[in-house]
Design a protein around this motif. Structure first.
Motif, mmCIF file in Angstrom:
data_model
loop_
_atom_site.group_PDB
_atom_site.id
_atom_site.type_symbol
_atom_site.label_atom_id
_atom_site.label_comp_id
_atom_site.label_asym_id
_atom_site.label_seq_id
_atom_site.Cartn_x
_atom_site.Cartn_y
_atom_site.Cartn_z
ATOM 1 N N ALA A 171 0.837 -1.199 0.000
ATOM 2 C CA ALA A 171 0.000 0.000 0.000
ATOM 3 C C ALA A 171 0.875 1.254 0.000
ATOM 4 O O ALA A 171 0.636 2.197 -0.756
ATOM 5 N N LEU A 172 1.908 1.229 0.824
ATOM 6 C CA LEU A 172 2.827 2.381 0.890
ATOM 7 C C LEU A 172 3.452 2.670 -0.477
ATOM 8 O O LEU A 172 3.550 3.818 -0.907
ATOM 9 N N LYS A 173 3.858 1.592 -1.149
ATOM 10 C CA LYS A 173 4.520 1.749 -2.454
ATOM 11 C C LYS A 173 3.566 2.273 -3.528
ATOM 12 O O LYS A 173 4.006 2.804 -4.536
ATOM 13 N N SER A 174 2.271 2.088 -3.300
ATOM 14 C CA SER A 174 1.320 2.349 -4.383
ATOM 15 C C SER A 174 0.800 3.782 -4.438
ATOM 16 O O SER A 174 0.103 4.152 -5.369
ATOM 17 N N ILE A 175 1.128 4.592 -3.425
ATOM 18 C CA ILE A 175 0.570 5.972 -3.423
ATOM 19 C C ILE A 175 1.693 7.011 -3.450
ATOM 20 O O ILE A 175 2.837 6.703 -3.114
ATOM 21 N N PRO A 176 1.366 8.242 -3.856
ATOM 22 C CA PRO A 176 2.398 9.287 -3.896
ATOM 23 C C PRO A 176 2.981 9.559 -2.500
ATOM 24 O O PRO A 176 2.226 9.624 -1.519
ATOM 25 N N LEU A 177 4.293 9.734 -2.429
ATOM 26 C CA LEU A 177 4.954 10.009 -1.146
ATOM 27 C C LEU A 177 4.443 11.315 -0.524
ATOM 28 O O LEU A 177 4.482 11.484 0.696
ATOM 29 N N SER A 178 3.940 12.202 -1.362
ATOM 30 C CA SER A 178 3.405 13.480 -0.866
ATOM 31 C C SER A 178 2.118 13.293 -0.051
ATOM 32 O O SER A 178 1.638 14.235 0.575
ATOM 33 N N GLN A 179 1.574 12.061 -0.028
ATOM 34 C CA GLN A 179 0.356 11.814 0.762
ATOM 35 C C GLN A 179 0.596 10.801 1.890
ATOM 36 O O GLN A 179 -0.336 10.158 2.359
ATOM 37 N N VAL A 180 1.868 10.685 2.309
ATOM 38 C CA VAL A 180 2.242 9.676 3.296
ATOM 39 C C VAL A 180 2.688 10.312 4.616
ATOM 40 O O VAL A 180 3.351 11.353 4.631
ATOM 41 N N PHE A 181 2.284 9.669 5.732
ATOM 42 C CA PHE A 181 2.822 9.991 7.056
ATOM 43 C C PHE A 181 3.143 8.690 7.788
ATOM 44 O O PHE A 181 2.742 7.603 7.345
ATOM 45 N N PHE A 182 3.876 8.830 8.913
ATOM 46 C CA PHE A 182 4.199 7.659 9.739
ATOM 47 C C PHE A 182 3.850 7.942 11.195
ATOM 48 O O PHE A 182 3.784 9.095 11.623
ATOM 49 N N GLU A 183 3.649 6.854 11.962
ATOM 50 C CA GLU A 183 3.164 7.008 13.336
ATOM 51 C C GLU A 183 3.557 5.810 14.197
ATOM 52 O O GLU A 183 3.834 4.725 13.677
ATOM 53 N N ASN A 204 12.924 2.370 -1.251
ATOM 54 C CA ASN A 204 14.254 2.538 -1.846
ATOM 55 C C ASN A 204 14.647 4.020 -1.909
ATOM 56 O O ASN A 204 14.996 4.551 -2.962
ATOM 57 N N ILE A 205 14.561 4.662 -0.763
ATOM 58 C CA ILE A 205 14.903 6.081 -0.676
ATOM 59 C C ILE A 205 15.738 6.294 0.600
ATOM 60 O O ILE A 205 15.490 5.633 1.611
ATOM 61 N N GLU A 206 16.731 7.172 0.510
ATOM 62 C CA GLU A 206 17.608 7.430 1.665
ATOM 63 C C GLU A 206 16.790 7.944 2.854
ATOM 64 O O GLU A 206 15.851 8.737 2.676
ATOM 65 N N LEU A 207 17.191 7.510 4.050
ATOM 66 C CA LEU A 207 16.452 7.887 5.258
ATOM 67 C C LEU A 207 16.330 9.404 5.413
ATOM 68 O O LEU A 207 15.248 9.917 5.711
ATOM 69 N N GLU A 208 17.440 10.115 5.193
ATOM 70 C CA GLU A 208 17.413 11.569 5.387
ATOM 71 C C GLU A 208 16.453 12.246 4.416
ATOM 72 O O GLU A 208 15.735 13.184 4.776
ATOM 73 N N GLU A 209 16.455 11.739 3.194
ATOM 74 C CA GLU A 209 15.553 12.299 2.187
ATOM 75 C C GLU A 209 14.088 12.026 2.569
ATOM 76 O O GLU A 209 13.216 12.884 2.439
ATOM 77 N N TYR A 215 8.422 15.513 6.462
ATOM 78 C CA TYR A 215 8.276 16.744 7.243
ATOM 79 C C TYR A 215 7.676 17.848 6.387
ATOM 80 O O TYR A 215 6.849 18.636 6.855
ATOM 81 N N GLN A 216 8.089 17.873 5.129
ATOM 82 C CA GLN A 216 7.521 18.840 4.180
ATOM 83 C C GLN A 216 6.009 18.620 4.028
ATOM 84 O O GLN A 216 5.238 19.572 3.991
#
Ligand SMILES: [Zn+2]
Length: 223
Positions: A171-183, A204-209, A215-216
């Protein structure tokens, strides 16, 4: 900076921006507002569907109206619909709608609790068309549903399920990262760093990025 968009754990950490959730039960406010906030500068406040009661909800709504404008309140939540627990769904919907209107009036995002009620949730969003962003917390369903919800403008927040559920990872992989949060929600022993680490591998993205992007997303909820 890590962002934990939905947690019930009070402990503070300089590397984590936490949105701490406070549930309005009828008696939770009392006289002492400072005690209610417990020193937290970023909280979400709402009437959880499990806490909704026929006798109390007018009082609960009044309390929420009073608190919602406080600058420490960053979101209205967790609020929503639950077909497995809590009062009759009609009453849950009524109280959910009232709280959405409060979020609209103070222009703050909404943290949504949704269990087996996605059709109803989609219908309510379509009906009300709130400008307030709606973040579905603890998402752990199929990619198809994630894609549908993202297309309808919902944000999805991923937590404990991401650690070992393929469903959640897909599910995480299937949506735009701009609509994702973590908890971390109320998971004892789970750190937000663990959730981000798994997500960074899955995507497959660097942790800092990843930290920067999420946060953005948070900052943009308030634009
Ligand atoms: Zn929660």
């Amino acid at each position: 900076m890590f962002l934990d968009i939905h947690t019930h754990s009070m402990s503070s950490d300089a590397n984590i921006k936490k949105v701490f959730n406070l549930d309005i039960t009828a008696t939770s406010l009392g006289e002492d507002l400072e005690l209610f906030f417990g020193g937290n500068e970023s909280v979400s406040v709402g009437i959880h569907p499990w806490s909704v009661s026929e006798e109390m909800f007018f009082e609960q709504i009044e309390i929420l109206e009073f608190l919602a404008a406080d600058s420490r309140v960053k979101a209205i939540g967790e609020i929503g619909l639950d077909k497995l627990k809590g009062p009759d769904l009609k009453l849950q919907e009524e109280v959910f709608l009232k709280q959405i209107r409060i979020a609209e009036s103070v222009r703050k995002p909404i943290i949504v609790h949704c269990v087996k009620s996605f059709n109803e949730l989609i219908a309510i969003k379509k009906l009300v068309q709130p400008k307030a962003p709606m973040i579905i917390h603890g998402f752990n369903r199929k990619s198809d549903l994630a894609i549908e919800l993202a297309a309808k403008g919902f944000f999805l927040s991923f937590g404990i399920a991401l650690i070992d559920s393929e469903l959640s990872k897909n599910a995480l992989k299937s949506i735009p990262l701009s609509q994702v949060f973590f908890e971390t929600d109320d998971e004892k022993g789970l750190t937000i760093g663990e959730v981000y680490n798994v997500a960074s591998v899955v995507l497959n993205i660097e942790l800092e990025e990843l930290k920067d992007k999420i946060y953005q997303n948070y900052l943009e909820l308030y634009l």
